[in-house]
Enzyme design. Structure first.
Site, PDB file in Angstrom:
ATOM      1  N   SER A  52      23.523 -31.162 -44.651  1.00  9.89           N
ATOM      2  CA  SER A  52      22.480 -31.694 -43.778  1.00  9.89           C
ATOM      3  C   SER A  52      21.161 -30.941 -43.918  1.00  9.89           C
ATOM      4  O   SER A  52      20.218 -31.210 -43.179  1.00  9.89           O
ATOM      5  CB  SER A  52      22.958 -31.625 -42.323  1.00  9.89           C
ATOM      6  OG  SER A  52      23.357 -30.311 -42.017  1.00  9.89           O
TER       7      SER A  52
ATOM      8  N   THR B 238      20.455 -30.246 -38.589  1.00  2.00           N
ATOM      9  CA  THR B 238      19.273 -29.444 -38.919  1.00  2.00           C
ATOM     10  C   THR B 238      19.498 -27.984 -38.570  1.00  2.00           C
ATOM     11  O   THR B 238      20.124 -27.688 -37.551  1.00  2.00           O
ATOM     12  CB  THR B 238      18.111 -29.969 -38.053  1.00  2.00           C
ATOM     13  OG1 THR B 238      17.904 -31.320 -38.409  1.00  2.00           O
ATOM     14  CG2 THR B 238      16.855 -29.150 -38.214  1.00  2.00           C
TER      15      THR B 238
ATOM     16  N   THR C 134      15.606 -29.527 -42.697  1.00  2.00           N
ATOM     17  CA  THR C 134      16.664 -30.540 -42.669  1.00  2.00           C
ATOM     18  C   THR C 134      16.547 -31.495 -43.848  1.00  2.00           C
ATOM     19  O   THR C 134      15.463 -31.625 -44.435  1.00  2.00           O
ATOM     20  CB  THR C 134      16.548 -31.363 -41.361  1.00  2.00           C
ATOM     21  OG1 THR C 134      17.701 -32.181 -41.200  1.00  2.00           O
ATOM     22  CG2 THR C 134      15.323 -32.251 -41.349  1.00  2.00           C
TER      23      THR C 134
ATOM     24  N   ARG D  13      11.691 -42.283 -44.200  1.00  2.71           N
ATOM     25  CA  ARG D  13      11.879 -41.974 -42.767  1.00  2.71           C
ATOM     26  C   ARG D  13      11.657 -40.470 -42.488  1.00  2.71           C
ATOM     27  O   ARG D  13      12.119 -39.616 -43.206  1.00  2.71           O
ATOM     28  CB  ARG D  13      13.296 -42.356 -42.358  1.00  2.71           C
ATOM     29  CG  ARG D  13      13.648 -42.048 -40.883  1.00  2.71           C
ATOM     30  CD  ARG D  13      14.377 -40.745 -40.743  1.00  2.71           C
ATOM     31  NE  ARG D  13      14.812 -40.479 -39.367  1.00  2.71           N
ATOM     32  CZ  ARG D  13      15.250 -39.306 -38.943  1.00  2.71           C
ATOM     33  NH1 ARG D  13      15.315 -38.280 -39.776  1.00  2.71           N
ATOM     34  NH2 ARG D  13      15.624 -39.135 -37.702  1.00  2.71           N
TER      35      ARG D  13
ATOM     36  N   GLY E 199      11.948 -37.668 -39.237  1.00  5.82           N
ATOM     37  CA  GLY E 199      12.442 -37.454 -37.877  1.00  5.82           C
ATOM     38  C   GLY E 199      11.527 -36.500 -37.130  1.00  5.82           C
ATOM     39  O   GLY E 199      10.309 -36.481 -37.314  1.00  5.82           O
ATOM     40  N   ASP E 200      12.144 -35.695 -36.288  1.00  5.82           N
ATOM     41  CA  ASP E 200      11.379 -34.727 -35.498  1.00  5.82           C
ATOM     42  C   ASP E 200      11.168 -33.404 -36.226  1.00  5.82           C
ATOM     43  O   ASP E 200      10.228 -32.657 -35.935  1.00  5.82           O
ATOM     44  CB  ASP E 200      12.140 -34.423 -34.195  1.00  5.82           C
ATOM     45  CG  ASP E 200      13.534 -33.856 -34.484  1.00  5.82           C
ATOM     46  OD1 ASP E 200      14.208 -34.360 -35.412  1.00  5.82           O
ATOM     47  OD2 ASP E 200      13.961 -32.906 -33.797  1.00  5.82           O
TER      48      ASP E 200
ATOM     49  N   THR F 187      17.551 -30.332 -32.476  1.00  3.07           N
ATOM     50  CA  THR F 187      18.374 -30.971 -33.498  1.00  3.07           C
ATOM     51  C   THR F 187      18.938 -32.252 -32.903  1.00  3.07           C
ATOM     52  O   THR F 187      18.875 -32.469 -31.696  1.00  3.07           O
ATOM     53  CB  THR F 187      19.504 -30.024 -33.963  1.00  3.07           C
ATOM     54  OG1 THR F 187      20.259 -30.681 -34.990  1.00  3.07           O
ATOM     55  CG2 THR F 187      20.427 -29.641 -32.827  1.00  3.07           C
ATOM     56  N   GLY F 188      19.467 -33.107 -33.781  1.00  2.00           N
ATOM     57  CA  GLY F 188      19.990 -34.378 -33.315  1.00  2.00           C
ATOM     58  C   GLY F 188      19.079 -35.517 -33.743  1.00  2.00           C
ATOM     59  O   GLY F 188      18.273 -35.361 -34.660  1.00  2.00           O
ATOM     60  N   HIS F 189      19.218 -36.640 -33.088  1.00  2.00           N
ATOM     61  CA  HIS F 189      18.508 -37.852 -33.505  1.00  2.00           C
ATOM     62  C   HIS F 189      17.007 -37.700 -33.250  1.00  2.00           C
ATOM     63  O   HIS F 189      16.534 -37.818 -32.121  1.00  2.00           O
ATOM     64  CB  HIS F 189      19.063 -39.067 -32.770  1.00  2.00           C
ATOM     65  CG  HIS F 189      20.465 -39.386 -33.196  1.00  2.00           C
ATOM     66  ND1 HIS F 189      21.527 -38.544 -32.908  1.00  2.00           N
ATOM     67  CD2 HIS F 189      20.974 -40.408 -33.916  1.00  2.00           C
ATOM     68  CE1 HIS F 189      22.644 -39.056 -33.437  1.00  2.00           C
ATOM     69  NE2 HIS F 189      22.323 -40.181 -34.047  1.00  2.00           N
ATOM     70  N   GLY F 190      16.307 -37.490 -34.342  1.00  2.00           N
ATOM     71  CA  GLY F 190      14.901 -37.123 -34.267  1.00  2.00           C
ATOM     72  C   GLY F 190      14.029 -38.146 -33.562  1.00  2.00           C
ATOM     73  O   GLY F 190      13.041 -37.789 -32.907  1.00  2.00           O
TER      74      GLY F 190
END
Ligand code: ASP
Length: 326
Positions: free
Chosen positions: A80, A182, A200, A210, A212-213, A233-236
């Site tokens: 990841s 991440t 990440t 794409r 993310g954050d 971390t997680g769904h950005g």
């Protein structure tokens, strides 16, 4: 005994001095736990140890966090982050990273391909360019101009997993699926300065391009040397929606502890789901935060997020508390 005017002044100044001392004693300066380093997920233990080779010697937080996350970027078995990261749906491994120091210097790379250490490119953007973000081909050209080597980031393992995925080709990220995503790292050094890094390969099998954050300062990472630091971390997509890491740091500025600040930020994210009447069962978000005094906290949406802490006393992995308990 007759008290002279001179005696009176001497005695009263002793009393006043003692009072002043008492007042000072009543409000001792907060004890600072430093140096200290925090990282997301279980690979954070290894990353923190690597960072400690600098922090433990009295080195700078900025150097420590860069060195710490580079270890994970270079590991082909971590799917990841960096080399060996999961590709996008078209088979390209695209990396995102950002870095921030105690003087609010920032640097980021977005959608960078073929380079082992996006965090070092982000640091170079910060230190060697008039800009704060570079993306795609421009970021790659810049990395090459800095003497970095062009490599294939798609390892045989990741290529095979991608080809298996292509059979159905459904984009359905699962929560905590590899128990790490991440790597976000935040540290406070012996001088009392904070810095942070976030790096990440993003969500596995994302659309090409794409972001993310993670490479977005304020979303994936934020550092304010007067207050504290946070990373996500997680769904950005959800972290960006609330500018998550900045939110955590601002909540700390308003007086919340790092723990309470992380909790409030996760609640805000849940509120946005409620507003959109969206289902959050397949979404994970985790924050970690560190204050200027070395106090720390973490919180996540669903069970399963952990983080690593290292200070002078110990190195440990902690399961973060979570919001959705049912
Ligand atoms: N926050 C990362 C992203 O959205 C992924 C993760 O941390 O799981 O790209």
């Amino acid at each position: 005994m007759k008290v002279t005017r001179r005696d009176f002044f001497i005695k009263s100044s002793i009393v006043t001095g003692a009072l002043a001392l008492d007042i000072n004693c009543a409000q001792p300066a907060a004890k600072v736990n430093k140096p200290i380093v925090l990282s997301t997920w279980n690979f954070g233990i290894r990353a923190n140890k690597e960072a400690w080779t600098i922090l433990g010697q009295g080195g700078k937080a900025l150097d420590a966090i860069e060195k710490g996350v580079r270890l994970i970027e270079a590991d082909p078995n971590e799917h990841s982050v960096g080399y060996g990261g999961r590709p996008d749906r078209d088979g390209h491994v695209t990396l995102d990273a950002c870095i921030m120091d105690e003087k609010a210097n920032i640097g980021a790379v977005l959608c960078l391909e073929h380079i082992m250490h996006p965090i070092t490119v982000a640091r170079k953007v910060m230190e060697e360019t008039p800009h704060v973000m570079l993306s795609g081909e421009g970021a790659l050209d810049f990395a090459l101009s800095q003497g970095m080597e062009k490599i294939n980031l798609l390892t045989p393992d990741s290529e095979k997993a991608w080809k298996d995925w292509l059979e159905k080709g459904e984009y359905k990220p699962k929560v905590n699926v590899e128990n790490h995503d991440t790597i976000g790292m935040i540290a406070l050094d012996d001088q009392g300065n904070l810095s942070g890094a976030c790096t990440t390969s993003g969500m596995a099998y994302k659309m090409r391009g794409r972001i993310g954050d993670s490479p977005i300062i304020g979303a994936g990472l934020y550092v304010d040397n007067e207050v504290g630091a946070a990373t996500a971390t997680g769904h950005g997509e959800e972290v960006v929606r609330v500018v998550g890491s900045f939110l955590v740091v601002e909540l700390m500025r308003s007086g919340l502890s790092p723990q309470k600040a992380c909790e409030e930020a996760v609640v805000r994210i849940k509120q946005k789901f409620d507003l959109r009447q969206a289902d959050l069962k397949d979404t994970q978000i985790g924050f970690i935060a560190l204050s200027k005094t070395g106090e720390y906290g973490a919180y996540c949406l669903q069970k399963g997020f952990n983080f690593a802490v290292q200070d002078k006393v110990e190195s440990k992995l902690i399961d973060a508390d979570y919001l959705i308990k049912t």
